[in-house]
Design a protein around this motif. Structure first.
Motif, short mmCIF file in Angstrom:
data_model
loop_
_atom_site.label_atom_id
_atom_site.label_comp_id
_atom_site.label_asym_id
_atom_site.label_seq_id
_atom_site.Cartn_x
_atom_site.Cartn_y
_atom_site.Cartn_z
N TYR A 172 -134.32 -12.54 -12.52
CA TYR A 172 -133.71 -13.44 -13.49
C TYR A 172 -132.76 -14.42 -12.79
CZ TYR A 172 -130.38 -15.11 -16.97
OH TYR A 172 -129.56 -15.91 -17.72
N PHE A 173 -131.89 -13.90 -11.93
CA PHE A 173 -130.95 -14.76 -11.20
C PHE A 173 -131.67 -15.65 -10.20
CE2 PHE A 173 -127.75 -11.73 -12.76
CZ PHE A 173 -126.83 -12.64 -13.25
N LEU A 174 -132.73 -15.15 -9.61
CA LEU A 174 -133.52 -15.96 -8.68
C LEU A 174 -134.12 -17.15 -9.42
CD1 LEU A 174 -134.73 -16.16 -5.80
CD2 LEU A 174 -136.65 -14.84 -6.66
N LYS A 175 -134.69 -16.91 -10.59
CA LYS A 175 -135.26 -18.01 -11.38
C LYS A 175 -134.19 -19.01 -11.80
CE LYS A 175 -137.47 -15.21 -14.20
NZ LYS A 175 -138.28 -14.67 -15.28
N LYS A 176 -133.04 -18.49 -12.16
CA LYS A 176 -131.93 -19.36 -12.56
C LYS A 176 -131.50 -20.26 -11.40
CE LYS A 176 -127.45 -19.16 -14.64
NZ LYS A 176 -126.73 -18.89 -15.74
N LEU A 177 -131.39 -19.69 -10.21
CA LEU A 177 -131.03 -20.49 -9.03
C LEU A 177 -132.07 -21.56 -8.74
CD1 LEU A 177 -129.76 -17.71 -6.59
CD2 LEU A 177 -128.39 -19.57 -7.57
N ILE A 178 -133.34 -21.20 -8.82
CA ILE A 178 -134.42 -22.15 -8.54
C ILE A 178 -134.40 -23.29 -9.56
CG2 ILE A 178 -136.95 -22.42 -8.51
CD1 ILE A 178 -135.83 -20.93 -6.08
N THR A 179 -134.07 -22.97 -10.79
CA THR A 179 -134.04 -23.98 -11.85
C THR A 179 -132.83 -24.91 -11.71
OG1 THR A 179 -135.13 -22.43 -13.33
CG2 THR A 179 -134.04 -24.31 -14.35
N GLU A 180 -131.69 -24.36 -11.32
CA GLU A 180 -130.45 -25.12 -11.30
C GLU A 180 -130.15 -25.83 -9.98
OE1 GLU A 180 -127.54 -22.21 -12.39
OE2 GLU A 180 -128.14 -22.20 -14.50
N GLN A 181 -130.75 -25.37 -8.88
CA GLN A 181 -130.42 -25.93 -7.57
C GLN A 181 -131.69 -26.27 -6.78
OE1 GLN A 181 -127.56 -23.65 -5.27
NE2 GLN A 181 -126.79 -22.67 -7.11
N GLU A 182 -131.54 -27.11 -5.79
CA GLU A 182 -132.64 -27.42 -4.88
C GLU A 182 -132.55 -26.45 -3.71
OE1 GLU A 182 -132.54 -31.59 -3.90
OE2 GLU A 182 -133.18 -32.15 -5.91
N VAL A 183 -133.25 -25.34 -3.82
CA VAL A 183 -133.22 -24.29 -2.80
C VAL A 183 -134.40 -24.51 -1.87
CG1 VAL A 183 -133.24 -21.82 -2.37
CG2 VAL A 183 -132.15 -22.71 -4.44
N GLU A 184 -134.10 -24.63 -0.57
CA GLU A 184 -135.12 -24.99 0.41
C GLU A 184 -135.71 -23.80 1.17
OE1 GLU A 184 -133.99 -28.32 2.94
OE2 GLU A 184 -132.41 -28.80 1.50
N THR A 185 -134.93 -22.73 1.37
CA THR A 185 -135.40 -21.63 2.21
C THR A 185 -135.13 -20.28 1.58
OG1 THR A 185 -133.30 -21.39 3.39
CG2 THR A 185 -134.89 -22.98 4.31
N GLN A 186 -135.85 -19.27 2.07
CA GLN A 186 -135.60 -17.90 1.64
C GLN A 186 -134.21 -17.46 2.07
OE1 GLN A 186 -138.74 -15.21 2.80
NE2 GLN A 186 -140.33 -16.51 1.92
N GLU A 187 -133.80 -17.88 3.24
CA GLU A 187 -132.47 -17.52 3.74
C GLU A 187 -131.38 -18.05 2.80
OE1 GLU A 187 -134.87 -18.96 5.65
OE2 GLU A 187 -135.41 -17.18 6.81
N GLN A 188 -131.60 -19.27 2.28
CA GLN A 188 -130.64 -19.85 1.35
C GLN A 188 -130.60 -19.02 0.06
OE1 GLN A 188 -131.52 -23.94 0.33
NE2 GLN A 188 -129.57 -24.23 -0.71
N LEU A 189 -131.77 -18.56 -0.41
CA LEU A 189 -131.80 -17.71 -1.60
C LEU A 189 -131.05 -16.41 -1.36
CD1 LEU A 189 -135.47 -18.22 -2.82
CD2 LEU A 189 -133.39 -18.78 -4.08
N VAL A 190 -131.26 -15.79 -0.19
CA VAL A 190 -130.55 -14.56 0.14
C VAL A 190 -129.05 -14.80 0.10
CG1 VAL A 190 -130.07 -12.91 2.00
CG2 VAL A 190 -132.43 -13.55 1.49
N MET A 191 -128.60 -15.89 0.72
CA MET A 191 -127.18 -16.20 0.77
C MET A 191 -126.61 -16.41 -0.64
SD MET A 191 -125.25 -19.48 2.49
CE MET A 191 -125.81 -20.53 1.16
N LEU A 192 -127.32 -17.19 -1.47
CA LEU A 192 -126.83 -17.47 -2.82
C LEU A 192 -126.76 -16.19 -3.66
CD1 LEU A 192 -128.77 -20.80 -3.44
CD2 LEU A 192 -126.29 -20.56 -3.24
N LEU A 193 -127.76 -15.33 -3.54
CA LEU A 193 -127.73 -14.08 -4.29
C LEU A 193 -126.65 -13.13 -3.77
CD1 LEU A 193 -131.55 -13.57 -4.83
CD2 LEU A 193 -129.85 -14.08 -6.58
N ASN A 194 -126.47 -13.11 -2.45
CA ASN A 194 -125.40 -12.28 -1.88
C ASN A 194 -124.03 -12.75 -2.37
OD1 ASN A 194 -127.04 -10.51 -0.45
ND2 ASN A 194 -127.02 -11.74 1.41
N GLU A 195 -123.85 -14.08 -2.50
CA GLU A 195 -122.59 -14.63 -3.02
C GLU A 195 -122.34 -14.18 -4.45
OE1 GLU A 195 -122.82 -18.87 -2.56
OE2 GLU A 195 -122.53 -18.78 -0.39
N LYS A 196 -123.41 -13.88 -5.19
CA LYS A 196 -123.28 -13.40 -6.56
C LYS A 196 -123.14 -11.88 -6.62
CE LYS A 196 -125.43 -17.15 -9.07
NZ LYS A 196 -124.23 -17.60 -9.71
N GLY A 197 -122.97 -11.26 -5.45
CA GLY A 197 -122.76 -9.82 -5.40
C GLY A 197 -124.03 -8.99 -5.36
#
Length: 151
Positions: free
Chosen positions: A8-33
Motif C-alpha cells: 500500500y505504501f509502495l503504491k502511494k509513493l509511486i503515485t505521489e513521487q517520481e521514484v527512479e530506483t529500487q534503492e530509492q524505494l527502500v530508502m523512502l520506506l525505511n524513512e517511514k519506519g
C-alpha cells in the motif's frame, strides 16, 4: 509489517513521487519506519506490475501498467476473498462480509484498488467489511463479482 501494508505504501509513493530506483524505494520506506530490503522491493515491483516509464527529462520512474491492471486487482481480490471470507450477506445497497479474524482490512484495501463505479466505499474492522453500493442493483453486481468461484 504485513505485505499488504508495505505494498500500500509502495503504491502511494509511486503515485505521489517520481521514484527512479529500487534503492530509492527502500530508502523512502525505511524513512517511514518500514525495514525492507531491495530483494523485497524487487518482489513487490513484480507483484504490483510496476514498470519504468520515461520522463520528459530523459530519466525514468516507476509507474503502473495501465492495461490489465483492473483485471489483476480483481484477480487478487477474488483469490483473497476465497481464502478469508466466511460469509456474505446483502441488504438493499449494503453488502456485509465476515472474514477470518484480522482479515477484513485486507479485503478493504483490495476493494479500494478495484475502483468499481458501483461501489461508494467500504468500512472494515477486524473481521467485518461493510461495502456500500450506490443502488440495490449495484450491490447485486458487486455481490455477484465477489462470489464468483473463478476468474
Amino acid at each position: 509489517m504485513s505485505k499488504e501494508r508495505r505494498q500500500y505504501f509502495l503504491k502511494k509513493l509511486i503515485t505521489e513521487q517520481e521514484v527512479e530506483t529500487q534503492e530509492q524505494l527502500v530508502m523512502l520506506l525505511n524513512e517511514k519506519g518500514m525495514d525492507v530490503t531491495q530483494a523485497t522491493i524487487s518482489r513487490d515491483i513484480r507483484e504490483l506490475n510496476l514498470v519504468k516509464v520515461p520522463l520528459t527529462s530523459g530519466k525514468f520512474k516507476y509507474s503502473f501498467i495501465a492495461e490489465n491492471n483492473d483485471h489483476a486487482q480483481y484477480k487478487k481480490l477474488l483469490k483473497k476473498t476465497q481464502e478469508v471470507v466466511v460469509k456474505f450477506d446483502s441488504v438493499d445497497n449494503l453488502i456485509v462480509l465476515k472474514t477470518l479474524p484480522g482479515n477484513a482490512h485486507v479485503i478493504g484495501v483490495l476493494l479500494d484498488n478495484v475502483n468499481w463505479d458501483e461501489m461508494v466505499g467500504c468500512v472494515c474492522g477486524n473481521d467485518t467489511c461493510l461495502i456500500i453500493a450506490r443502488t440495490k442493483e449495484d450491490a447485486d453486481i458487486i455481490y455477484n463479482r465477489m462470489t464468483k468461484t473463478s476468474f
